[in-house]
Design a protein around this motif. Sequence first.
Motif, PDB file in Angstrom:
ATOM      1  N   SER A 167     -34.269  -8.450 -18.290  1.00 40.88           N
ATOM      2  CA  SER A 167     -33.401  -7.413 -18.646  1.00 40.88           C
ATOM      3  C   SER A 167     -31.527  -7.589 -17.904  1.00 40.88           C
ATOM      4  O   SER A 167     -31.569  -8.176 -16.735  1.00 40.88           O
ATOM      5  CB  SER A 167     -33.811  -5.818 -17.862  1.00 40.88           C
TER       6      SER A 167
ATOM      7  N   LYS B 155     -33.470  -7.001 -22.165  1.00 44.61           N
ATOM      8  CA  LYS B 155     -33.223  -5.774 -23.197  1.00 44.61           C
ATOM      9  C   LYS B 155     -34.354  -5.004 -22.565  1.00 44.61           C
ATOM     10  O   LYS B 155     -34.982  -3.393 -22.836  1.00 44.61           O
ATOM     11  CB  LYS B 155     -32.858  -5.004 -24.404  1.00 44.61           C
TER      12      LYS B 155
ATOM     13  N   PRO C 188     -22.731 -17.828 -29.884  1.00 46.82           N
ATOM     14  CA  PRO C 188     -22.880 -17.339 -30.877  1.00 46.82           C
ATOM     15  C   PRO C 188     -24.097 -16.490 -31.372  1.00 46.82           C
ATOM     16  O   PRO C 188     -24.719 -17.390 -32.043  1.00 46.82           O
ATOM     17  CB  PRO C 188     -21.241 -17.730 -32.634  1.00 46.82           C
ATOM     18  N   GLY C 189     -23.788 -15.488 -31.828  1.00 43.19           N
ATOM     19  CA  GLY C 189     -25.154 -14.814 -32.264  1.00 43.19           C
ATOM     20  C   GLY C 189     -25.672 -14.855 -33.929  1.00 43.19           C
ATOM     21  O   GLY C 189     -24.526 -14.777 -34.537  1.00 43.19           O
TER      22      GLY C 189
ATOM     23  N   PHE D  31     -19.206 -10.623 -22.978  1.00 43.32           N
ATOM     24  CA  PHE D  31     -19.911  -9.297 -23.426  1.00 43.32           C
ATOM     25  C   PHE D  31     -19.422  -8.089 -24.036  1.00 43.32           C
ATOM     26  O   PHE D  31     -18.059  -8.262 -24.179  1.00 43.32           O
ATOM     27  CB  PHE D  31     -20.969  -9.723 -22.912  1.00 43.32           C
ATOM     28  N   SER D  32     -20.266  -7.976 -25.731  1.00 36.42           N
ATOM     29  CA  SER D  32     -19.335  -6.876 -26.320  1.00 36.42           C
ATOM     30  C   SER D  32     -20.784  -5.937 -26.494  1.00 36.42           C
ATOM     31  O   SER D  32     -21.385  -6.235 -27.339  1.00 36.42           O
ATOM     32  CB  SER D  32     -17.703  -7.373 -27.254  1.00 36.42           C
TER      33      SER D  32
HETATM   34  N1  LIG Z   1     -29.734  -1.652 -21.868  1.00 37.67           N
HETATM   35  C1  LIG Z   1     -29.274  -3.350 -21.705  1.00 37.67           C
HETATM   36  N2  LIG Z   1     -28.297  -3.430 -22.486  1.00 37.67           N
HETATM   37  C2  LIG Z   1     -28.041  -4.244 -22.271  1.00 37.67           C
HETATM   38  C3  LIG Z   1     -28.341  -5.735 -21.703  1.00 37.67           C
HETATM   39  N3  LIG Z   1     -27.970  -7.005 -21.679  1.00 37.67           N
HETATM   40  C4  LIG Z   1     -27.192  -6.469 -22.529  1.00 37.67           C
HETATM   41  N4  LIG Z   1     -26.630  -5.403 -23.416  1.00 37.67           N
HETATM   42  C5  LIG Z   1     -25.453  -5.066 -24.127  1.00 37.67           C
HETATM   43  O1  LIG Z   1     -25.855  -5.685 -25.018  1.00 37.67           O
HETATM   44  C6  LIG Z   1     -24.636  -5.207 -25.355  1.00 37.67           C
HETATM   45  C7  LIG Z   1     -24.625  -6.682 -26.977  1.00 37.67           C
HETATM   46  O2  LIG Z   1     -24.216  -8.257 -25.029  1.00 37.67           O
HETATM   47  P1  LIG Z   1     -23.726  -9.458 -25.306  1.00 37.67           P
HETATM   48  O3  LIG Z   1     -24.105 -10.155 -24.484  1.00 37.67           O
HETATM   49  O4  LIG Z   1     -22.218  -9.032 -25.683  1.00 37.67           O
HETATM   50  O5  LIG Z   1     -24.988  -9.893 -26.705  1.00 37.67           O
HETATM   51  P2  LIG Z   1     -24.665 -10.954 -27.491  1.00 37.67           P
HETATM   52  O6  LIG Z   1     -26.161 -11.821 -27.803  1.00 37.67           O
HETATM   53  O7  LIG Z   1     -23.639 -11.921 -26.456  1.00 37.67           O
HETATM   54  O8  LIG Z   1     -23.948 -10.964 -28.542  1.00 37.67           O
HETATM   55  P3  LIG Z   1     -22.950 -12.097 -29.707  1.00 37.67           P
HETATM   56  O9  LIG Z   1     -21.977 -12.851 -28.993  1.00 37.67           O
HETATM   57  O10 LIG Z   1     -22.235 -11.096 -30.494  1.00 37.67           O
HETATM   58  O11 LIG Z   1     -24.136 -12.654 -30.215  1.00 37.67           O
HETATM   59  C8  LIG Z   1     -23.398  -5.189 -24.677  1.00 37.67           C
HETATM   60  O12 LIG Z   1     -22.998  -3.626 -24.944  1.00 37.67           O
HETATM   61  C9  LIG Z   1     -24.706  -5.047 -23.482  1.00 37.67           C
HETATM   62  O13 LIG Z   1     -23.880  -4.116 -22.589  1.00 37.67           O
HETATM   63  C10 LIG Z   1     -29.386  -5.159 -20.614  1.00 37.67           C
HETATM   64  O14 LIG Z   1     -29.931  -5.918 -20.084  1.00 37.67           O
HETATM   65  N5  LIG Z   1     -30.118  -4.020 -21.151  1.00 37.67           N
END
Ligand SMILES: Nc1nc2c(ncn2[C@@H]2O[C@H](COP(=O)(O)OP(=O)(O)OP(=O)(O)O)[C@@H](O)[C@H]2O)c(=O)[nH]1
Length: 206
Positions: free
Chosen positions: A179, A146, A80-81, A55-56
Amino acid sequence: MNILNYHKTKFLKSFSKITDIEFQDGVEIAFIGYSNSGKSSAINALTNQKKLARFSKIPGRTQLINFFEVVSGFRIVDLPGYGYAQVPSLIKNKLKKIIYNYLETRRQLKCLVLLMDIRHPLKLLDEKIINVAIHNKISILLLLSKCDKLKINQQKIQFYKVCKKLNLLKDSFQVQLFSSSKKIGIKELKLNLNQWYEKYITLKNF
Ligand SMILES: Nc1nc2c(ncn2[C@@H]2O[C@H](COP(=O)(O)OP(=O)(O)OP(=O)(O)O)[C@@H](O)[C@H]2O)c(=O)[nH]1
Ligand SMILES: [Mg+2]
């Protein structure tokens, strides 16, 4: 009910082309949604592993189709997103092609877990994915991700807004608050995944 040990989930392999995917038996559940919606983090939260899925903070982190095995014949897929404006359009188009190709051709795909940031649910591309899933008879679970970013009353407002909008699609969907960082909705997610798994095991669909 067959209890699955999600914490025992293992990484299998990543692919950039659907035709290269070597797993033929069993069923798959894929995590899908806009880039940065929290898909990879949700897989880590579900499996209680910090670094299983990468994740990032930088959107567009996941550019391959990543396969994980919960138990033999039952895989989780991190896709992928889609749709992030800051990802170069060449890569965006490539990712879009991979996602649609996977949805439309992968017969092992039975369910989608669609993550939508609770602050911006049901955007254009989410609705497109929902329609493709309906067309291909793939079940959908919607996670309003989130949710820790909103106060409880705001979470409820968003939840009912989404349910109302979905009713118009005349299809039944399950929706839940989620979340990864505050560990909200993980038990419910596991229950849903267990039910799908049970269903396909019982049907001996593979
Ligand atoms: N506040 C909060 N932040 C979150 C949560 N889940 C993920 N994040 C943050 O959101 C960002 C993206 O999270 P990823 O899990 O990489 O998202 P993804 O959908 O896999 O993204 P891609 O691989 O680019 O498609 C990171 O900085 C995470 O730490 C959550 O439940 N709450
Ligand atoms: Mg990701």
